[in-house]
Design a protein around this motif. Structure first.
Motif, PDB file in Angstrom:
ATOM      1  N   VAL A   1       0.846  -1.032  -0.060  1.00  0.00           N
ATOM      2  CA  VAL A   1      -0.012   0.066  -0.059  1.00  0.00           C
ATOM      3  C   VAL A   1       0.915   1.191   0.059  1.00  0.00           C
ATOM      4  O   VAL A   1       1.531   1.628   1.118  1.00  0.00           O
ATOM      5  CB  VAL A   1      -1.065   0.083   1.416  1.00  0.00           C
ATOM      6  N   GLU A   2       0.841   1.983  -1.089  1.00  0.00           N
ATOM      7  CA  GLU A   2       1.696   3.353  -1.199  1.00  0.00           C
ATOM      8  C   GLU A   2       3.122   3.076  -0.698  1.00  0.00           C
ATOM      9  O   GLU A   2       3.475   4.045   0.111  1.00  0.00           O
ATOM     10  CB  GLU A   2       1.025   4.417  -0.326  1.00  0.00           C
ATOM     11  N   GLU A   3       3.730   2.251  -1.228  1.00  0.00           N
ATOM     12  CA  GLU A   3       5.575   2.057  -0.786  1.00  0.00           C
ATOM     13  C   GLU A   3       5.977   3.680  -1.256  1.00  0.00           C
ATOM     14  O   GLU A   3       5.575   3.968  -2.358  1.00  0.00           O
ATOM     15  CB  GLU A   3       5.834   0.967  -1.614  1.00  0.00           C
ATOM     16  N   ARG A   4       6.698   4.207  -0.574  1.00  0.00           N
ATOM     17  CA  ARG A   4       7.435   5.384  -0.703  1.00  0.00           C
ATOM     18  C   ARG A   4       8.894   4.883  -1.590  1.00  0.00           C
ATOM     19  O   ARG A   4       9.552   4.133  -1.070  1.00  0.00           O
ATOM     20  CB  ARG A   4       7.942   5.949   0.516  1.00  0.00           C
ATOM     21  N   CYS A   5       9.043   5.792  -2.920  1.00  0.00           N
ATOM     22  CA  CYS A   5      10.174   5.390  -3.547  1.00  0.00           C
ATOM     23  C   CYS A   5      10.996   6.547  -4.208  1.00  0.00           C
ATOM     24  O   CYS A   5      10.415   7.567  -4.124  1.00  0.00           O
ATOM     25  CB  CYS A   5       9.609   4.324  -4.588  1.00  0.00           C
ATOM     26  N   VAL A   6      12.024   6.275  -4.482  1.00  0.00           N
ATOM     27  CA  VAL A   6      12.796   7.301  -5.060  1.00  0.00           C
ATOM     28  C   VAL A   6      13.106   6.709  -6.494  1.00  0.00           C
ATOM     29  O   VAL A   6      13.345   5.460  -6.610  1.00  0.00           O
ATOM     30  CB  VAL A   6      14.041   7.631  -4.478  1.00  0.00           C
ATOM     31  N   LEU A   7      13.495   7.547  -7.704  1.00  0.00           N
ATOM     32  CA  LEU A   7      13.657   7.044  -9.043  1.00  0.00           C
ATOM     33  C   LEU A   7      15.109   7.610  -9.186  1.00  0.00           C
ATOM     34  O   LEU A   7      15.561   8.767  -8.604  1.00  0.00           O
ATOM     35  CB  LEU A   7      12.479   7.868  -9.852  1.00  0.00           C
ATOM     36  N   VAL A   8      15.737   6.928  -9.966  1.00  0.00           N
ATOM     37  CA  VAL A   8      17.027   7.192 -10.512  1.00  0.00           C
ATOM     38  C   VAL A   8      17.347   7.224 -12.155  1.00  0.00           C
ATOM     39  O   VAL A   8      17.108   5.922 -12.519  1.00  0.00           O
ATOM     40  CB  VAL A   8      18.436   6.210  -9.781  1.00  0.00           C
ATOM     41  N   GLY A   9      17.776   7.978 -12.309  1.00  0.00           N
ATOM     42  CA  GLY A   9      18.304   8.036 -13.771  1.00  0.00           C
ATOM     43  C   GLY A   9      19.342   8.677 -14.423  1.00  0.00           C
ATOM     44  O   GLY A   9      20.145   9.256 -13.294  1.00  0.00           O
ATOM     45  N   VAL A  10      19.875   8.431 -15.305  1.00  0.00           N
ATOM     46  CA  VAL A  10      21.098   9.176 -15.855  1.00  0.00           C
ATOM     47  C   VAL A  10      21.007  10.209 -17.203  1.00  0.00           C
ATOM     48  O   VAL A  10      20.222   9.835 -17.984  1.00  0.00           O
ATOM     49  CB  VAL A  10      22.193   8.446 -16.157  1.00  0.00           C
TER      50      VAL A  10
ATOM     51  N   ARG B   1      13.359  12.519  -7.232  1.00  0.00           N
ATOM     52  CA  ARG B   1      14.029  11.897  -8.122  1.00  0.00           C
ATOM     53  C   ARG B   1      15.679  12.144  -8.069  1.00  0.00           C
ATOM     54  O   ARG B   1      15.851  13.673  -7.732  1.00  0.00           O
ATOM     55  CB  ARG B   1      13.497  12.668  -9.644  1.00  0.00           C
ATOM     56  N   PHE B   2      16.435  11.291  -8.546  1.00  0.00           N
ATOM     57  CA  PHE B   2      17.733  11.571  -8.867  1.00  0.00           C
ATOM     58  C   PHE B   2      18.316  11.428 -10.085  1.00  0.00           C
ATOM     59  O   PHE B   2      17.968  10.368 -10.886  1.00  0.00           O
ATOM     60  CB  PHE B   2      18.654  10.606  -7.743  1.00  0.00           C
ATOM     61  N   LEU B   3      18.910  12.373 -10.612  1.00  0.00           N
ATOM     62  CA  LEU B   3      19.626  12.382 -12.009  1.00  0.00           C
ATOM     63  C   LEU B   3      20.876  12.607 -12.043  1.00  0.00           C
ATOM     64  O   LEU B   3      21.354  13.758 -11.160  1.00  0.00           O
ATOM     65  CB  LEU B   3      18.796  13.357 -12.741  1.00  0.00           C
TER      66      LEU B   3
ATOM     67  N   TYR C   1      11.660  10.621 -19.367  1.00  0.00           N
ATOM     68  CA  TYR C   1      11.831   9.144 -19.105  1.00  0.00           C
ATOM     69  C   TYR C   1      11.628   8.782 -17.553  1.00  0.00           C
ATOM     70  O   TYR C   1      10.631   8.074 -17.008  1.00  0.00           O
ATOM     71  CB  TYR C   1      13.147   8.608 -19.220  1.00  0.00           C
ATOM     72  N   LEU C   2      11.803   9.858 -16.648  1.00  0.00           N
ATOM     73  CA  LEU C   2      11.411   9.851 -15.399  1.00  0.00           C
ATOM     74  C   LEU C   2      10.112  10.065 -15.058  1.00  0.00           C
ATOM     75  O   LEU C   2       9.503   9.680 -14.034  1.00  0.00           O
ATOM     76  CB  LEU C   2      12.495  10.579 -14.391  1.00  0.00           C
ATOM     77  N   ASP C   3       9.481  11.048 -15.800  1.00  0.00           N
ATOM     78  CA  ASP C   3       8.028  11.323 -15.789  1.00  0.00           C
ATOM     79  C   ASP C   3       7.299   9.991 -16.006  1.00  0.00           C
ATOM     80  O   ASP C   3       6.209   9.562 -15.194  1.00  0.00           O
ATOM     81  CB  ASP C   3       7.541  12.287 -16.888  1.00  0.00           C
ATOM     82  N   GLU C   4       7.759   9.026 -16.962  1.00  0.00           N
ATOM     83  CA  GLU C   4       6.818   7.980 -17.366  1.00  0.00           C
ATOM     84  C   GLU C   4       7.377   6.925 -16.162  1.00  0.00           C
ATOM     85  O   GLU C   4       6.335   6.096 -15.844  1.00  0.00           O
ATOM     86  CB  GLU C   4       7.594   7.558 -18.683  1.00  0.00           C
ATOM     87  N   LEU C   5       8.565   6.908 -15.596  1.00  0.00           N
ATOM     88  CA  LEU C   5       8.791   5.975 -14.498  1.00  0.00           C
ATOM     89  C   LEU C   5       7.811   6.247 -13.396  1.00  0.00           C
ATOM     90  O   LEU C   5       7.572   5.367 -12.543  1.00  0.00           O
ATOM     91  CB  LEU C   5      10.301   6.042 -14.274  1.00  0.00           C
ATOM     92  N   GLU C   6       7.813   7.478 -13.161  1.00  0.00           N
ATOM     93  CA  GLU C   6       6.977   8.023 -11.892  1.00  0.00           C
ATOM     94  C   GLU C   6       5.326   7.117 -12.413  1.00  0.00           C
ATOM     95  O   GLU C   6       4.861   6.983 -11.064  1.00  0.00           O
ATOM     96  CB  GLU C   6       7.049   9.371 -11.603  1.00  0.00           C
TER      97      GLU C   6
END
Length: 399
Positions: free
Chosen positions: A11-20, A51-53, A33-38
């Motif tokens: 239920v609503e896990e809290r996450c961070v996204l990482v891209g390069v 988000r981390f880039l 790409y990160l918008d789509e990943l979100e």
């Protein structure tokens, strides 16, 4: 399968996204790409916190991002009680292992996330079998990750051997399961090919497009059926075929699974029976979300994927959906940056695409508001009739 449903029950896990950002991917594309990943994360049930880039010539072969960036991510995860870290590209087994060791939380890559969504969305035994096969093929080279607890042992007699033996045992079981699923899918594919053959000689029309562009909504509108439609990625996985009649002319309309960038190759392989509907279609209806700022990129992604599936040229009607959500943003005279699709008016876009699309076969609609649907129906009718007459020149059904 235990590793398949990573997010389904959460239920609503809290996450961070990482891209390069690399020489191949500029900053704007990386953000998209990160918008789509979100959106993928949200579809799976996760809430994105940050988000981390990182800008680098190419991803680090050991940790994907640099060690400094990984430590920064680790610090954020500890301070903000993050459950999950999602990377925007496929991670190798060694990258996955190294990252998990540093971050000390669950780590997914884009492929694993998409596979998880497919697993939660699969309804029929056919779709479930396809997804399970893709998951096992993804899992096989990553088995060692599940035995990292052995690395914390100090060694000694009997410590190293059993781990390797267990991994080999698991690998053999998974390989046997993959073989079984492949033969089961082969049988299902044969049955579906027979079903397709038994549909008679009706003209076949397939709806194709990027995920979440409104194909299922359009399917419901044209076929007066109740295909599941939702504002989430991959709302429908199973191919739906309906008989549609426009005026006196019947044809078959198929709704197919949505395309997406970086679609895991395991899924493309597993879903080939779904893609057979595209191969065997006489006409394609390529649906685009006009309100999306990057709809032209989506158009190219789908066309490239279609070209991989089927090299033959098919008559294609390009449908620009969601005109009710399109926002025209005229540029300031002082703004010298290149114009985007949003800087053109709807009329300008119509003229541009009419000239670009083969035989002017494009139409601008809103499936939700039922705008210009009659225009689309007329276009479909004329194209189906043309193919029908080519196929049955002496049939008086339409004369």
């Amino acid at each position: 399968m235990s590793n398949g449903h990573v997010l389904v029950d959460a239920v609503e896990e809290r996450c961070v996204l990482v891209g390069v950002i690399t020489s191949d991917i500029n900053e704007d594309i990386a953000h998209e790409y990160l918008d789509e990943l979100e959106f993928l994360a949200e579809t799976a049930g996760a809430l994105t916190q940050h988000r981390f880039l990182q800008k680098m010539p190419m991803p680090n072969p050991k940790t994907f991002v640099g060690m400094g960036k990984l430590e920064e991510i680790h610090q954020y995860i500890k301070e903000n009680e993050i459950d999950l870290c999602i990377f925007d590209d496929e991670l190798s087994p060694s990258q996955l292992r190294n990252i998990e060791r540093t971050l000390e939380v669950k780590v997914l890559d884009r492929n694993n996330l998409i596979l998880d969504i497919f697993a939660s969305r699969a309804r029929t035994s056919h779709a479930k079998t396809q997804v399970e096969l893709a998951q096992l093929q993804y899992l096989l080279p990553r088995l060692t990750r599940m035995w990292t607890h052995l690395e914390r042992q100090k060694g000694g007699i009997g410590m190293r051997g059993p781990g390797e033996t267990q991994i080999e045992t698991d690998r053999r079981i998974i390989q046997q399961k993959i073989s079984l699923l492949k033969s089961r899918l082969s049988e299902i594919d044969k049955q579906m090919a027979i079903q397709r053959g038994n549909r008679g000689q009706l003209v076949r029309v397939a709806l194709v497009g990027y995920t979440n562009v409104g194909k299922s909504t359009l399917m419901n509108l044209l076929s007066k059926s109740e295909v599941f439609a939702e504002n989430k990625l991959f709302a429908t996985l199973d191919t739906t075929v309906r008989k549609v009649v426009i005026d006196n002319l019947p044809f078959l309309l198929t709704d197919t699974v949505g395309f997406i960038r970086k679609l895991p190759h395991q899924l493309v392989e597993s879903f080939k029976s779904t893609l057979d509907e595209v191969r065997e279609a006489d006409i394609l209806v390529h649906v685009l979300d006009l309100a999306h700022p990057n709809f032209e990129d989506h158009y190219n992604v789908v066309n490239e994927t279609l070209n991989e599936i089927d090299k033959t040229e098919k008559p294609t009607i390009v449908v620009f959906n969601k005109i009710d959500q399109f926002v025209y943003q005229p540029k300031d005279e002082d703004d010298l940056s290149p114009r985007t699709a949003q800087n053109y008016s709807l009329e300008e876009l119509k003229k541009t695409w009419m000239a670009k699309v083969n035989r002017n076969m494009c139409v601008f609609i809103s499936a939700h508001e039922k705008t210009n649907i009659e225009e689309l129906k007329t276009m479909l009718y004329e194209e189906v009739k043309r193919i029908f007459q080519e196929r049955y020149p002496y049939n008086d059904f339409l004369y």
